[in-house]
Design a protein around this motif. Structure first.
Motif, mmCIF file in Angstrom:
data_model
loop_
_atom_site.group_PDB
_atom_site.id
_atom_site.type_symbol
_atom_site.label_atom_id
_atom_site.label_comp_id
_atom_site.label_asym_id
_atom_site.label_seq_id
_atom_site.Cartn_x
_atom_site.Cartn_y
_atom_site.Cartn_z
ATOM 1 N N ASN B 133 -5.371 4.228 10.835
ATOM 2 C CA ASN B 133 -3.882 3.401 10.828
ATOM 3 C C ASN B 133 -3.995 2.361 9.893
ATOM 4 O O ASN B 133 -2.604 2.057 9.740
ATOM 5 N N LEU B 134 -4.551 2.076 9.099
ATOM 6 C CA LEU B 134 -4.370 1.978 7.776
ATOM 7 C C LEU B 134 -3.729 2.600 6.711
ATOM 8 O O LEU B 134 -2.609 2.153 6.055
ATOM 9 N N LEU B 250 1.688 -5.552 -3.553
ATOM 10 C CA LEU B 250 0.892 -3.915 -3.755
ATOM 11 C C LEU B 250 -0.209 -4.084 -4.042
ATOM 12 O O LEU B 250 -1.285 -3.623 -3.866
ATOM 13 N N THR B 251 -0.428 -3.851 -5.387
ATOM 14 C CA THR B 251 -1.643 -4.298 -5.673
ATOM 15 C C THR B 251 -2.586 -4.932 -5.153
ATOM 16 O O THR B 251 -3.860 -4.557 -5.048
ATOM 17 N N LYS B 252 -2.330 -6.307 -4.347
ATOM 18 C CA LYS B 252 -2.764 -7.255 -3.554
ATOM 19 C C LYS B 252 -3.946 -5.603 -2.570
ATOM 20 O O LYS B 252 -5.253 -6.374 -2.197
ATOM 21 N N VAL B 253 -2.637 -5.183 -2.124
ATOM 22 C CA VAL B 253 -3.381 -4.764 -0.558
ATOM 23 C C VAL B 253 -4.636 -3.446 -1.422
ATOM 24 O O VAL B 253 -5.538 -3.354 -0.563
ATOM 25 N N GLY B 254 -4.582 -2.842 -1.883
ATOM 26 C CA GLY B 254 -5.434 -2.153 -2.583
ATOM 27 C C GLY B 254 -6.641 -3.277 -2.252
ATOM 28 O O GLY B 254 -7.821 -2.526 -2.527
ATOM 29 N N VAL B 255 -7.087 -4.327 -3.240
ATOM 30 C CA VAL B 255 -7.949 -5.028 -3.391
ATOM 31 C C VAL B 255 -8.282 -5.560 -2.344
ATOM 32 O O VAL B 255 -9.672 -5.394 -2.019
ATOM 33 N N TYR B 256 -7.499 -5.675 -1.055
ATOM 34 C CA TYR B 256 -8.008 -6.073 0.106
ATOM 35 C C TYR B 256 -9.142 -5.312 0.707
ATOM 36 O O TYR B 256 -9.705 -5.354 1.062
ATOM 37 N N ALA B 257 -8.270 -4.102 0.972
ATOM 38 C CA ALA B 257 -8.737 -2.666 1.611
ATOM 39 C C ALA B 257 -10.220 -2.414 0.832
ATOM 40 O O ALA B 257 -10.948 -1.958 1.267
#
Lengths: 122, 497
Positions: B133-134, B250-257
């Motif tokens: 889902n991610l 947007l880049t922080k979504v990568g960091v979050y993941a």
């Protein structure tokens, strides 16, 4: 059969990287397509393929050995839909880029090296 | 627990705002009204969600009422709730800014609905508890951002978009392959169930192999070394509202993941994975800041600073202690505020002088003192000057690094802070302190017509100041989030109960 599929996936990835490293717009598009197919095929086959077995069985038929895992198939379907959407977007985008570059230079060009202005230090 | 659907409402508020904007696509005025209502509603729901998580613990919704490991779970723990709140704040500020920044042509071309669909994807990524889902949320976010970056079709934007699209497509491919391998090894996709299975799994080597796929995938999204090349090539091309939104979120979504995966799921071989992340973090910090020093365009300097700051966040994750992860979370939140604000200020400076190139800018200090103050707050905070928020976030990371005797990475972190200050002083010298390059007769007040663009920048600067002077509020929340991340049992029990 697993060996054949592995080789096919390898060829898909290899040729997609080979094409993407070229300078042509068109080869970039085909490269992205092949990369998308490679990932989807990988996702589909990595958890093992079951021959001649349905993914959905009757509630009463308890024999689970004759059942293919439905989940990778569902994931693959989702991934195909998403990949096609992105690929179509890439085609439109590169068509737009082609028009812009051609209008600017008054020559027909599909050379990715014409797209270097955003990397330059002004 | 009966109030749990709050997180569903937060997602739905974005989805419906996007759909309504699409329905009224010929009437920009109605779209504006919908957009303002939508972001305000989202902000209120985000605050309520944070309060709910703070008081009642982790909130879980099983979509379609399918029990946990079989259906898709939406989970809001403290980390997710904080990220949702910061997303809502940024969305609110950017929306007001874009009213006067984004051209009418782009607004008519669907800017508002894309804005909401991108936020929908971002928020969904923060809330989901299922790895496939991610992937879907990532794609929602990416496709919307592909169009946002290309909307308006200027040549620079199209060029940036090609690089952005191709590299992010490859990143998604790696993510998908990682999901395939993990499913093969564990037979699960739910994050909580994966956490249990991987903790007791025999084939540690193969699990570690799959984790490298995720480092690649999220590394491309988060723009870490050596996968960051799309970011400086594309982030400066769209209008500032869009660039600020992407730079912030947007880049922080990568960091979050990355943080989510490497605290909850892949902790089977910390020695290998987190050392790899630590090396990546150090190199990311250094290359980002050196890249920034070489640039002469306001926005490109900021774009390279995103990369070096991502390094700090990954460093917090890689040190893998409670304090370090709390520091990383604090850093993410502070960075989103400050970086978005710097982009907004660069847009305001552009209005005053019609350029982004440092050599064509100047004299902002004498003409616009308010803009200068806003820049000082954000830039000094980014560099980590006390008592601003960047100082606190760096302090926590450095303290965590010293506590486990990782002196080299601490040294790099401090050095990069100094170099950040250097490149910010370059902007300061050229843009604010220098003589105005224009002759006096053409000094009309260009900003006067667009003075509402200042309000969002003031709004974000106020929040930065609040964090700076009361860091304990945010730090306490970050610590709760870090505790929840490191004690996977609370997450697992909440999801699989």
């Amino acid at each position: 059969m697993n060996l054949v599929i592995s080789i096919i996936i390898g060829i898909l990835f290899g040729s997609s990287i080979f094409l993407m490293l070229h300078r042509s717009f068109f080869k970039l598009i085909v490269g992205i397509f092949l990369f998308g197919y490679g990932t989807i095929f990988f996702l589909f086959s990595v958890s093992g393929l079951t021959k001649n077995a349905p993914p959905i069985i009757d509630k009463d038929a308890a024999n689970l050995t004759q059942m293919a895992d439905p989940l990778p198939q569902a994931l693959t379907l989702t991934a195909i839909v998403i990949a096609i959407g992105v690929q179509v977007f890439v085609i439109i985008l590169l068509k737009k880029v082609y028009e812009t570059v051609t209008n600017e230079k008054h020559v027909r060009t599909e050379d990715l090296d014409d797209l270097k202005t955003t990397d330059k230090i002004d | 627990m009966n109030e749990a659907p709050l997180l569903v409402f937060a997602l739905l508020s974005l989805l419906f705002s996007g759909i309504f904007c699409l329905l009224f696509r010929n009437n920009v005025r109605v779209q504006k009204a919908i957009a303002i209502t939508g972001t305000t509603l989202f902000l209120m729901l985000a605050i309520l969600l944070l309060l709910q998580v703070y008081h009642h613990g982790i909130q879980v919704v099983q979509v379609g009422d399918w029990p946990a490991p079989f259906g898709i779970s939406l989970v809001a723990d403290m980390f997710s709730a904080l990220m949702i709140l910061i997303t809502a704040i940024i969305a609110f500020a950017i929306l007001w800014y874009s009213m006067q920044d984004v051209s009418g042509e782009r607004k008519a071309g669907g800017y508002f609905s894309l804005f909401f669909f991108m936020l929908f994807g971002v928020s969904g990524s923060f809330l989901t508890g299922d790895i496939f889902n991610l992937y879907v949320w990532f794609e929602v976010m990416l496709v919307a951002s592909f169009v946002l970056i290309a909307i308006g079709s200027s040549k620079a934007q199209l060029e940036g978009a090609v690089k952005y699209v191709v590299l992010n497509f490859i990143g998604s491919g790696f993510f998908l392959m990682g999901v395939g391998i993990v499913y093969k090894l564990t037979g699960a996709l739910n994050m909580a169930e994966l956490s249990i299975i991987i903790a007791n799994h025999d084939e540690t080597g193969l699990i570690t192999l799959s984790s490298v796929f995720f480092i690649m995938a999220f590394g491309i999204k988060a723009a870490v070394f050596p996968l960051f090349f799309w970011l400086p090539a594309s982030y400066h091309t769209p209008p500032i509202s869009i660039a600020g939104l992407m730079a912030g979120l947007l880049t922080k979504v990568g960091v979050y993941a990355l943080i989510r995966f490497f605290t909850l799921i892949f902790v089977q071989d910390v020695q290998f994975t987190h050392t790899l992340l630590l090396i990546i973090a150090g190199l990311t910090m250094l290359t980002g800041v050196f890249g920034a020093i070489a640039q002469n365009d306001f926005r490109k300097i900021l774009a390279f600073h995103i990369i070096s700051q991502i390094g700090y966040m990954v460093m917090g994750l890689a040190l893998y202690t409670s304090l370090a992860i709390a520091g990383a979370i604090f850093y993410v939140l502070h960075h989103i505020l400050v970086k978005t604000n710097l982009f907004l200020i660069s847009g305001i400076v552009k209005v005053t002088n019609r350029s982004f190139l440092l050599k064509q800018l100047g004299g902002v200090y004498s003409r616009y003192p308010l803009v200068t103050i806003l820049f000082i707050i954000s830039a000094f905070s980014l560099a980590g000057i006390p008592p601003l928020s960047g100082f606190w976030s760096k302090l926590f990371l450095v303290k965590a690094g010293l506590a486990i005797e990782q002196y080299l990475i601490v040294f790099i972190a401090l050095l990069v802070g100094l170099l950040t200050l250097f490149s910010m002083s370059k902007i300061w010298k050229h843009v604010f302190q220098s003589e105005d390059p224009k002759s006096s007769n053409e000094k009309e007040d260009l900003l006067n017509k667009r003075k509402y663009m200042l309000l969002p920048a003031i709004f974000l600067a106020t929040i930065t100041l609040f964090i700076s002077f009361f860091p304990q509020v945010l730090f306490e929340l970050s610590q709760i989030a870090a505790e929840q991340l490191l004690n996977a049992d609370t997450y697992i029990n909440a999801v699989l109960k």
